[in-house]
Design a protein around this motif. Sequence first.
Motif, PDB file in Angstrom:
ATOM      1  N   ILE A 327       7.964  -3.261   4.279  1.00  0.00           N
ATOM      2  CA  ILE A 327       7.533  -2.834   2.941  1.00  0.00           C
ATOM      3  C   ILE A 327       6.554  -1.660   3.006  1.00  0.00           C
ATOM      4  O   ILE A 327       5.953  -1.291   2.013  1.00  0.00           O
ATOM      5  CB  ILE A 327       6.906  -4.002   2.124  1.00  0.00           C
ATOM      6  N   LYS A 328       6.409  -1.072   4.189  1.00  0.00           N
ATOM      7  CA  LYS A 328       5.477   0.045   4.329  1.00  0.00           C
ATOM      8  C   LYS A 328       6.201   1.314   4.786  1.00  0.00           C
ATOM      9  O   LYS A 328       7.388   1.291   5.091  1.00  0.00           O
ATOM     10  CB  LYS A 328       4.365  -0.338   5.322  1.00  0.00           C
ATOM     11  N   ALA A 329       5.464   2.421   4.806  1.00  0.00           N
ATOM     12  CA  ALA A 329       6.064   3.733   5.083  1.00  0.00           C
ATOM     13  C   ALA A 329       6.569   3.839   6.518  1.00  0.00           C
ATOM     14  O   ALA A 329       6.182   3.065   7.398  1.00  0.00           O
ATOM     15  CB  ALA A 329       5.039   4.825   4.791  1.00  0.00           C
ATOM     16  N   VAL A 345      -3.367  -0.887   6.398  1.00  0.00           N
ATOM     17  CA  VAL A 345      -4.426  -1.515   5.617  1.00  0.00           C
ATOM     18  C   VAL A 345      -4.375  -1.021   4.174  1.00  0.00           C
ATOM     19  O   VAL A 345      -4.121   0.156   3.924  1.00  0.00           O
ATOM     20  CB  VAL A 345      -5.828  -1.239   6.219  1.00  0.00           C
ATOM     21  N   ASP A 346      -4.552  -1.933   3.250  1.00  0.00           N
ATOM     22  CA  ASP A 346      -4.831  -1.573   1.854  1.00  0.00           C
ATOM     23  C   ASP A 346      -6.221  -2.102   1.551  1.00  0.00           C
ATOM     24  O   ASP A 346      -6.510  -3.267   1.817  1.00  0.00           O
ATOM     25  CB  ASP A 346      -3.836  -2.248   0.888  1.00  0.00           C
ATOM     26  N   VAL A 347      -7.065  -1.246   1.022  1.00  0.00           N
ATOM     27  CA  VAL A 347      -8.377  -1.721   0.584  1.00  0.00           C
ATOM     28  C   VAL A 347      -8.308  -1.936  -0.923  1.00  0.00           C
ATOM     29  O   VAL A 347      -7.952  -1.026  -1.677  1.00  0.00           O
ATOM     30  CB  VAL A 347      -9.502  -0.724   0.939  1.00  0.00           C
ATOM     31  N   GLY A 354      -7.867  -3.241  -7.985  1.00  0.00           N
ATOM     32  CA  GLY A 354      -6.724  -3.200  -7.079  1.00  0.00           C
ATOM     33  C   GLY A 354      -6.815  -2.141  -5.999  1.00  0.00           C
ATOM     34  O   GLY A 354      -7.898  -1.633  -5.698  1.00  0.00           O
ATOM     35  N   GLU A 355      -5.649  -1.786  -5.434  1.00  0.00           N
ATOM     36  CA  GLU A 355      -5.608  -0.905  -4.261  1.00  0.00           C
ATOM     37  C   GLU A 355      -6.261   0.443  -4.544  1.00  0.00           C
ATOM     38  O   GLU A 355      -5.824   1.165  -5.432  1.00  0.00           O
ATOM     39  CB  GLU A 355      -4.141  -0.689  -3.844  1.00  0.00           C
ATOM     40  N   ILE A 356      -7.266   0.779  -3.769  1.00  0.00           N
ATOM     41  CA  ILE A 356      -7.814   2.133  -3.899  1.00  0.00           C
ATOM     42  C   ILE A 356      -7.578   2.961  -2.650  1.00  0.00           C
ATOM     43  O   ILE A 356      -7.544   4.166  -2.702  1.00  0.00           O
ATOM     44  CB  ILE A 356      -9.323   2.167  -4.273  1.00  0.00           C
TER      45      ILE A 356
HETATM   46 MG    MG Z   1      -0.307   2.162  -0.980  1.00  0.00          MG
END
Ligand code: MG
Length: 432
Positions: A327-329, A345-347, A354-356
């Motif tokens: 599900i990632k690049a 990582v998603d922060v 949400g995701e920043i």
């Molecule tokens: Mg993203």
Amino acid sequence: MYNPALLGGSHDAADSEVTLRGWVYNWRKKGKLRFIILRDGFGYLQCVVFQPEVADQVWEAAVALTQESSLEVSGVVRAEERAPGGFELKVTAIEAIQIAPEFPIGKKDHGPDFLLNHRHLWLRSKKQHAVMRVRSELEFAIRDFFQSRGYTLIDSPILTPAACEGTSTLFETEYFGDKAFLSQSGQLYLEPAAAALGKVYCFGPTFRAEKSKTRRHLTEFWMVEPEVAWLRFDGLLDLCEEFLSAIVARVLDRCAADLERLERDTSKLLPTTAGSFPRLDYADAVARLRELGSDIRLGDDLGGDDETLLTAQFDRPVAVTRYPAAIKAFYMQPDPADPSRALAVDVLAPEGYGEIIGGSERSDSLEHLERQIAAHDLPREAFEWYLDVRRYGSFPHSGFGMGIERCVAWICGIPHLREAIPYPRLINRLNP
Ligand code: MG
Ligand code: 4AD
């Protein structure tokens, strides 16, 4: 409260004579008195005109002023406890520069569409003024953060030949008989630059043809992206923490008056400045979410609701790590402990923002990237130059991207990204 800019930057201005230029933010009358709230782009100052004490033509000029008329006003600055900001101007002369017809944005409540259609005028309102100042300070803080740590700014191109973040959100344009795409991210251009300069960053507009009409998505947004040679995944997590805590602390310090105007509860931002965030493995995040009532399953991406649910558990950003590679690049480094996962990582920001930040360690293997490009159905020719980074002295490296509107919205406590950028571009909005 702030009006120091109007008073030449200091409160020593009391009793001095000044001439100021600006616009009528508001006015009211009381018998022989006119109170004009002047705004000059920096602050607000109450200007008092007392009919018995001024020439007839000064009184007439004062009476003719309407909301947002432009003017030059002279007078004596006085300390006045009851005035907003603690000072007022006892007016001696007024020159109206232009008398404005009725200003479209009045005191009554306007709907978001009306306000967005008048965005060019809406920017003059106190709240939007404060948001723009926070945004400007945040951008400055971000540049300072990287420049003071030896990073080199690399301006990445906007017109690009291929996708970086998936083909479903690409803006396509005709390019002299060929196709070009508006950049989704500067990352692919930063990786080669990191081999040249070690620590680099870019900061510019990026574009996503997002079909989604959510409060978290713009079609044009500004992204800051660092890329660091020799940085591994754990170091990347440290960098995310150090970065976010430093820039939030700086904005809290320098924009206190703006945040007060926005009625932001800044105590909610303080834990972020402590510089250490919880880190949660993707699988643990999914388990936690299921306990909290989400129907998310292992392998799924976190939806907006999941992010809100999860971040409600913490008083500061949380780093969710090691997502399923699927599900990632395409460019991410597989987790050596489990290659079905990516060192991603998603922060996620607290209070439902949400995701920043999205980031990862990058794959340093030519073979892996060749397979990924094929698996993601990306045009191989368009990525040959990118693959050169792995052909000529491949090296471990990591980086992240932060969309600054999400950070501005969070810091300001505004619910929708459309107020975090001067002129928002949304699926149904290209004007003004
Ligand atoms: Mg993203
Ligand atoms: O997670 P994203 O898609 O990651 C990248 O583009 C990487 N190439 C960045 C990198 O590693 N150099 O986007 C990064 C961030 C998101 O976390 C979010 O803050 C913001 O960009 N973002 C958006 N902001 C507003 N509107 C949108 N449609 C956004 N899409 C992403």
